[in-house]
Design an enzyme around this catalytic site. Structure first.
Site, PDB file in Angstrom:
ATOM      1  CB  CYS A 162      -0.940  -0.076   1.206  1.00  0.00           C
ATOM      2  SG  CYS A 162      -2.078   1.303   1.437  1.00  0.00           S
ATOM      3  CG  ASP A 219      -5.988  -0.996  -6.182  1.00  0.00           C
ATOM      4  OD1 ASP A 219      -6.722  -0.095  -5.734  1.00  0.00           O
ATOM      5  OD2 ASP A 219      -4.844  -1.221  -5.741  1.00  0.00           O
ATOM      6  CG  HIS A 251      -5.538  -0.961  -2.419  1.00  0.00           C
ATOM      7  ND1 HIS A 251      -4.434  -0.594  -3.145  1.00  0.00           N
ATOM      8  CD2 HIS A 251      -5.308  -0.552  -1.141  1.00  0.00           C
ATOM      9  CE1 HIS A 251      -3.564   0.016  -2.353  1.00  0.00           C
ATOM     10  NE2 HIS A 251      -4.070   0.050  -1.130  1.00  0.00           N
TER      11      HIS A 251
END
Length: 283
Positions: A162, A219, A251
């Site tokens: 991330c 995502d 994601h």
């Protein structure tokens, strides 16, 4: 050898007790999924350390096999939520694979990310105030610590998730001494600020480390066209880095404590990461 949680604290460690990393998950990720993976510490040395930097003691979590080194090293770069339980667990998984894994708490000057119950508040009050330059310097300090703590910095890699996935790309352009890198769903483009002046997509010509990028086709936070553009730029530059897209994953697909977890993509990505590290000499 780094201190263990059961060792009597040295005078230096006692001075650092105020910056040690606690266990548990960040408030912003509650409730925790029933699918959450917990990796035990059997056969490992694990715990907190404080890494000297020019302006303070950097808290970090480490995990390593309980045997003599030197061991290959992996720098683990946190999610947006900091070095909470998931990141600590990933360090233990890497240690089970034979690595000295260390995750520095890269927001420690700006605040404690685990205390914020709302992610937007966390980003506005902490994450947005963290300079890239500071992060890269802290990773340099972390790698130096690993080199005097049982790690072989000639067999070093980096991975991040991330927020940390973006940092992996930046650090791979910053430090040519790493062997390999793996960036999990880190954004490739975004708004530039004085604190974050460059995007990964701007750094293809500067990449000095082969990067494995792991992304989800579903995502919504990372545009597919930015992934495709990065793939094209890497190919045009003759760069050995690779970007893999899992079409059904979103994601955070490796975050087993969240609904975003995609077991098939996570397991395949983890296996590919370890193989990538081994292929490029970080083993």
């Amino acid at each position: 050898m780094p201190p263990t949680p059961t060792s009597p604290p040295s005078p230096q460690r006692r001075r650092f007790l105020g910056v040690m990393i606690a266990s548990g998950f960040a408030l912003a990720v509650q409730p925790i999924s029933a699918a959450t993976i917990h990796t035990d510490s059997e056969g490992l040395l694990t715990g907190s350390v404080a890494i000297p930097t020019k302006d303070g003691s950097l808290p970090a979590y480490f995990a390593r096999p309980n045997r003599t080194g030197p061991l290959p090293v992996v720098l683990v770069v946190q999610e947006v939520f900091g070095v909470h339980e998931h990141i600590q667990d990933l360090c233990r998984r890497l240690a089970k694979a034979g690595y000295l894994a260390v995750a520095p708490e890269l927001y420690f000057r700006q605040g404690d990310p685990r205390k914020y119950p709302d992610i937007s508040q966390l980003i506005n009050q902490v994450v947005s105030k963290v300079p890239d330059e500071q992060v890269l310097a802290d990773l340099d300090a972390t790698l130096a610590w690993a080199g005097v703590s049982g790690g072989d910095v000639k067999r070093a890699a980096i991975t991040g998730f991330c927020w940390g996935g973006r940092i992996v790309w930046l650090y791979s352009a910053h430090n040519p001494n790493l062997r390999a890198a793996a960036a999990w769903y880190g954004r490739l483009v975004g708004d530039k600020t004085p604190l974050t002046p460059r995007n990964p997509i701007d750094l293809v010509a500067s990449l000095q480390v082969p990067v494995l990028g792991l992304y989800g086709g579903q995502d919504s936070s990372i545009p597919v066209d930015s992934i495709e553009k990065m793939q094209g730029l890497l190919k045009a530059a003759g760069n050995p880095s690779q970007v893999i897209v899992y079409p059904e994953a979103g994601h955070g697909f490796n975050a087993d404590y969240r609904p975003s977890y995609n077991e098939a993509a996570a397991q395949d990505g983890w296996a590919k990461m370890l193989a990538w590290f081994a292929e490029h000499g970080a083993r």
